[in-house]
Design a protein around this motif. Structure first.
Motif, mmCIF file in Angstrom:
data_model
loop_
_atom_site.group_PDB
_atom_site.id
_atom_site.type_symbol
_atom_site.label_atom_id
_atom_site.label_comp_id
_atom_site.label_asym_id
_atom_site.label_seq_id
_atom_site.Cartn_x
_atom_site.Cartn_y
_atom_site.Cartn_z
ATOM 1 N N PHE A 264 -2.011 4.212 2.376
ATOM 2 C CA PHE A 264 -0.619 4.080 2.810
ATOM 3 C C PHE A 264 -0.517 4.278 4.322
ATOM 4 O O PHE A 264 0.331 3.685 4.981
ATOM 5 N N VAL A 265 -1.395 5.115 4.884
ATOM 6 C CA VAL A 265 -1.422 5.322 6.335
ATOM 7 C C VAL A 265 -1.908 4.064 7.041
ATOM 8 O O VAL A 265 -1.361 3.649 8.069
ATOM 9 N N PHE A 266 -2.940 3.435 6.485
ATOM 10 C CA PHE A 266 -3.544 2.267 7.121
ATOM 11 C C PHE A 266 -2.727 0.994 6.890
ATOM 12 O O PHE A 266 -2.578 0.172 7.776
ATOM 13 N N PHE A 267 -2.231 0.830 5.655
ATOM 14 C CA PHE A 267 -1.517 -0.402 5.306
ATOM 15 C C PHE A 267 -0.028 -0.086 5.174
ATOM 16 O O PHE A 267 0.456 0.250 4.093
ATOM 17 N N ASN A 268 0.716 -0.221 6.238
ATOM 18 C CA ASN A 268 2.143 0.091 6.192
ATOM 19 C C ASN A 268 2.926 -0.893 5.336
ATOM 20 O O ASN A 268 4.033 -0.614 4.908
ATOM 21 N N LYS A 269 2.344 -2.063 5.080
ATOM 22 C CA LYS A 269 3.042 -3.071 4.284
ATOM 23 C C LYS A 269 2.849 -2.862 2.796
ATOM 24 O O LYS A 269 3.473 -3.523 1.981
ATOM 25 N N GLU A 270 1.951 -1.927 2.426
ATOM 26 C CA GLU A 270 1.697 -1.681 1.009
ATOM 27 C C GLU A 270 2.910 -1.015 0.372
ATOM 28 O O GLU A 270 3.569 -0.174 0.975
ATOM 29 N N ASP A 271 3.230 -1.417 -0.882
ATOM 30 C CA ASP A 271 4.326 -0.784 -1.602
ATOM 31 C C ASP A 271 4.025 0.690 -1.792
ATOM 32 O O ASP A 271 2.910 1.079 -2.133
ATOM 33 N N SER A 272 5.029 1.537 -1.567
ATOM 34 C CA SER A 272 4.848 2.970 -1.751
ATOM 35 C C SER A 272 4.756 3.291 -3.241
ATOM 36 O O SER A 272 5.265 2.554 -4.092
ATOM 37 N N PHE A 273 4.151 4.415 -3.542
ATOM 38 C CA PHE A 273 3.964 4.793 -4.940
ATOM 39 C C PHE A 273 5.291 5.028 -5.643
ATOM 40 O O PHE A 273 5.447 4.727 -6.830
ATOM 41 N N ASP A 274 6.286 5.572 -4.913
ATOM 42 C CA ASP A 274 7.550 5.871 -5.577
ATOM 43 C C ASP A 274 8.356 4.622 -5.913
ATOM 44 O O ASP A 274 9.384 4.709 -6.585
#
Length: 638
Positions: free
Chosen positions: A149-159
Motif C-alpha cells: 500500500f505504501v509503494f502502490f498508491n493506486k492499489e485498493d485499500s483493504f477497508d
C-alpha cells in the motif's frame, strides 16, 4: 559520496544508523543483497552506503567499528555489480569504489533510492511482497501486504474490499444513528444526512453490489456492524483492556492480570474504551492561589482519546489480532497490529498516511479524528502542558506492531527534584534528566525514545547517551538498532537516595577523572581503524547445574541425545518447548543447555518461534529488556 573513513567515524559516533550497513564482505551473500534491496526501496531515506571489509569489535569496553580489509577487492566488486544487475526484477546500479584505510582495502558501495514509479525492487525468483525488502532502522526486513500500500498508491485499500458472507442484515441501526448524530453536530446541512440508510452506506464506501447482492466492505462492517456480526466474521478484531498490577508484565501465569474484551462498531468503541480506561485512572485536582476554578492534574483526556482513535484508524485489519491496551501502575501502553506508515522520526510532522482511508474519512467527518498528521504533535504538547513526560512511539516492522506509551508520572515533582539532586555532580542537561526519569520508570531507554522525549536528532541523542554511559549512569546493551541502555553503576534509585546525597567516596570523582568532560581516550574515535581495540570485558559465566535443575529429567535426556549437527530445526524447537514448558528461560540459558552460541539460538530458533506464536516473551512491552526470557505459549481454549 562519503569516504570509508568518514563512514566508519559516523558508525562509531552513533549507536545506530539506518543509512550505513557494515559487512565483513568476504563474499557477496544474500544479506548484502537484502541491504541493496532495502536501500533501493525505503521511502524518503535517499539510499544508503554498504561498507565491505568493516567489522565491529564486540568485546571491547565500547564496541567499535574498524577496517578489517578485503583481500580480493576486484572480485568482490565484480560480483556485487553483477548480482545487483541480475538478481532483482530490475537492474540496480550502485556506485562502487575501493579505498585504503590504514593500509587495508575497504569497498564503499552507494545504493540510490529508486524513483516511486520503479518501486519496489524485489528478488526476481520470489513473489511480492516476500521478495521485497525495506530498510527499517539498521536492519533489512521483508515487506508485508501493508508495504505494498505504501509503494502502490493506486492499489485498493483493504477497508474497501468486500467481506464474504456479509449482508445489510449485519448493519447496526444504533451505529447508523450515532453517525448521523455526530455528523449533524459537525455540519447539520451535510448532503449525506438526507440519504436513506442504503444510499448513505453506499456513499461512504461501506457497501457494494456483487453479482446482484449487496455485501459489506470491511469499512462498513467495522464502522457499522453489529457485535454479533463482528464475532462471526471478524472474531479477533476487538480491543483487549488489560490491567497489570505493578510496573512490569507479571511472571505468574495463574495471577498475571485481569482483562476486558470489547468489540463492536468502531464509532461506538471510541467512547466505550475511553470510559473504561478513564474509570481506572487516578484523578487529581489543584486549585491555584487566587483562582476559583480547579485544574485537573491527571492524564489529559484528549491525549488518551487521540491515542485510542489512532489505534482504531491506523491498525491493519489484515492481521487477525486484537488491539491491546495495557494499564500498568505507572503507564498505559496501547499496542495495535500494523507498523506506522510514517517513519518514527517523521511522526508529528504535517501530512497523514492511512492504510484505511474510508474508515479515516468517517472519523474525520464526525470530528472524532483529524487527518492532517497533527495528532501526535498535539499529544506531545498536551502532555508537556500537564507536566507529564511526552508520549513515546515504537513502530516494529518485524512484528508488524505499533506501540504508544503514556507515562502517568508527573515530571519534576518534589520527589523528582530531590532525587535528581543526587546527580548534580555529573552536570547533566535537561534532556538527560528526562532520560533518567524515563529509565527509572520503564527500566530502559533507547535512542528512539530519547529523541521522542526531547525532540532532538539522532546525533544529539547519541552524544547525550554516550556521555551518560561514560559517566556510568547508563549501561549499554545490544547493538545496532537493538541498542538500548539500562541503569549503570552510578545510577541511584529513589530508595537508595532517600534524604541524602551519595557518599563522597562514590559520587565525587577523583581529581584526574572529570566526569563532566569524558576522558579523551574513551570519547574520541580510536586512532587506528585497522585493528580491533583490546578486549576489556570478561564473559559472564552461568552455572550449568542451576539451569539444569530448572528442567525435568526427561527433558535433560532429550538434550543429551541431540546430535551435534542436525538439518531439521523442528528437533531443536521441540526441545526448546520442553525446556520452557513451565518456567521462563533466558537466551543465554538455552545456549548453555543446547551447546550453541547465544546469537545463533536467538536468530535460528527463539525469534522464529516467537513469530510463530510457539513462545511468549516475559517482557513483551520491551523486546530488548536486559532480563528478557521466554516461555511456552499457552493454548487458547476459547
Amino acid at each position: 559520496m562519503k569516504s570509508a573513513a568518514e563512514l566508519i567515524q559516523q558508525l562509531n559516533h552513533t549507536d545506530e544508523c539506518n543509512w550505513i550497513e557494515a559487512k565483513r564482505g568476504s563474499a557477496i551473500d544474500r544479506s548484502i543483497l537484502e541491504s541493496v534491496c532495502g536501500f533501493s526501496n525505503e521511502p524518503g531515506l535517499g539510499g544508503g552506503y554498504i561498507l565491505l571489509g568493516v567489522e565491529q569489535e564486540e568485546l571491547s569496553l565500547f564496541p567499535t567499528y574498524y577496517a578489517s580489509g578485503i583481500e580480493q577487492s576486484d572480485k568482490i566488486q565484480l560480483d556485487l555489480s553483477t548480482q545487483c544487475a541480475s538478481m532483482f526484477n530490475q537492474p540496480i546500479r550502485p556506485t562502487i569504489q575501493v579505498e585504503s584505510v590504514n593500509g587495508r582495502n575497504v569497498i564503499v558501495a552507494y545504493v540510490s533510492e529508486l524513483p516511486d514509479g520503479q518501486k519496489p525492487a524485489y528478488f526476481r525468483n520470489e513473489n511480492l511482497p516476500q521478495g521485497a525488502y525495506r530498510r527499517i532502522g539498521s536492519s533489512d526486513q521483508r515487506c508485508t501486504d501493508d508495504d505494498l500500500f505504501v509503494f502502490f498508491n493506486k492499489e485498493d485499500s483493504f477497508d474497501s474490499t468486500l467481506v464474504s458472507g456479509s449482508s445489510l442484515d449485519d448493519i447496526s441501526e444504533e451505529a447508523l444513528a450515532l453517525y448521523r448524530q455526530l455528523r449533524s453536530k459537525v455540519n447539520s446541512f451535510a448532503e449525506e444526512l438526507q440519504y436513506n440508510d442504503e444510499d448513505l452506506l453506499y456513499s461512504l464506501g461501506c457497501i457494494r453490489k456483487e453479482k446482484g447482492e449487496i455485501q459489506l466492505t470491511y469499512a462498513g462492517l467495522l464502522l457499522f456492524g453489529k457485535r454479533i456480526a463482528h464475532r462471526r466474521l471478524l472474531p479477533m478484531v476487538r480491543v483487549d483492556y488489560v490491567r497489570v498490577p505493578g510496573n512490569e508484565w507479571m511472571e505468574d501465569p495463574e495471577n498475571r492480570f485481569t482483562t476486558i474484551d470489547m468489540r463492536g462498531s468502531l464509532l461506538e468503541m471510541v467512547q466505550r474504551v475511553f470510559s473504561q480506561i478513564t474509570d481506572d485512572l487516578p484523578k487529581g485536582f489543584v486549585l491555584p492561589e487566587g483562582e476559583l476554578q480547579a485544574e485537573s492534574i491527571g492524564l489529559p483526556t484528549r491525549v488518551l482519546r487521540e491515542a485510542i482513535v489512532n489505534a482504531l484508524i491506523h491498525r491493519t485489519y489484515r492481521e487477525n489480532q486484537p488491539i491491546q491496551i495495557i494499564r500498568y501502575g505507572n503507564r498505559i501502553e496501547i499496542k495495535n497490529p500494523g507498523f506506522s506508515l510514517k517513519p518514527e522520526d517523521h511522526l508529528g510532522e504535517p501530512g497523514s498516511k492511512s492504510r484505511n482511508p474510508f474508515i479515516a474519512a468517517v472519523f474525520h467527518e464526525t470530528n472524532l479524528a483529524e487527518t492532517k498528521g497533527s495528532g501526535v504533535r498535539t499529544m506531545r504538547a498536551l502532555m508537556e502542558k500537564a507536566n507529564l513526560l511526552p508520549p513515546t512511539f515504537e513502530s516494529d516492522h518485524g512484528r508488524n506492531q505499533f506501540t504508544v506509551r503514556l507515562l502517568l508520572h508527573h515530571f519534576l515533582g518534589t520527589d523528582d527534584v530531590q532525587w535528581l539532586s543526587t546527580f548534580e555532580i555529573y552536570g547533566l542537561n535537561e534532556d538527560q534528566k528526562r532520560a533518567l526519569i524515563f529509565t527509572r520508570e520503564v527500566g530502559a531507554i533507547d535512542n528512539s525514545s530519547y529523541r521522542q522525549l526531547n525532540g532532538v536528532d539522532i546525533l544529539k541523542a547519541s552524544s547525550d547517551l554516550r556521555d551518560m554511559r561514560l559517566k556510568e549512569l547508563l549501561d549499554q546493551k545490544g547493538k545496532g538498532r537493538a541498542t538500548y541502555y539500562v541503569v549503570g553503576t552510578n545510577f541511584v534509585s529513589g530508595d537508595e537516595a532517600e534524604d541524602s546525597k551519595p557518599p563522597v567516596s562514590v559520587s565525587t570523582p577523583v581529581d584526574d577523572l572529570n566526569l563532566k568532560t569524558p576522558p579523551q581516550d574513551l570519547s574520541a574515535p580510536p586512532q587506528s581503524l585497522s585493528a580491533p581495540p583490546q578486549s576489556l570485558s570478561a564473559p559472564v559465566t552461568i552455572d550449568y547445574k542451576a539451569v539444569a535443575a530448572k528442567i525435568g529429567e526427561q527433558t535433560l535426556k532429550k538434550i543429551n541425545k541431540l546430535p551435534k549437527r542436525t538439518s531439521d530445526p523442528l528437533i531443536i524447537e521441540d526441545v526448546i518447548v520442553d525446556i520452557c514448558e513451565k518456567s521462563y528461560f533466558k537466551a543465554s540459558e538455552f545456549a548453555l543447555l543446547l551447546g550453541r552460541s547465544e546469537d545463533y539460538v536467538k536468530r535460528k530458533f527463539l525469534t522464529p518461534m516467537i513469530n510463530s506464536k510457539k513462545l511468549l516473551y516475559k517482557f513483551p512491552d520491551m523486546i530488548n529488556h536486559p532480563e528478557q526470557a521466554y516461555i511456552k505459549a499457552k493454548t487458547d481454549k476459547k
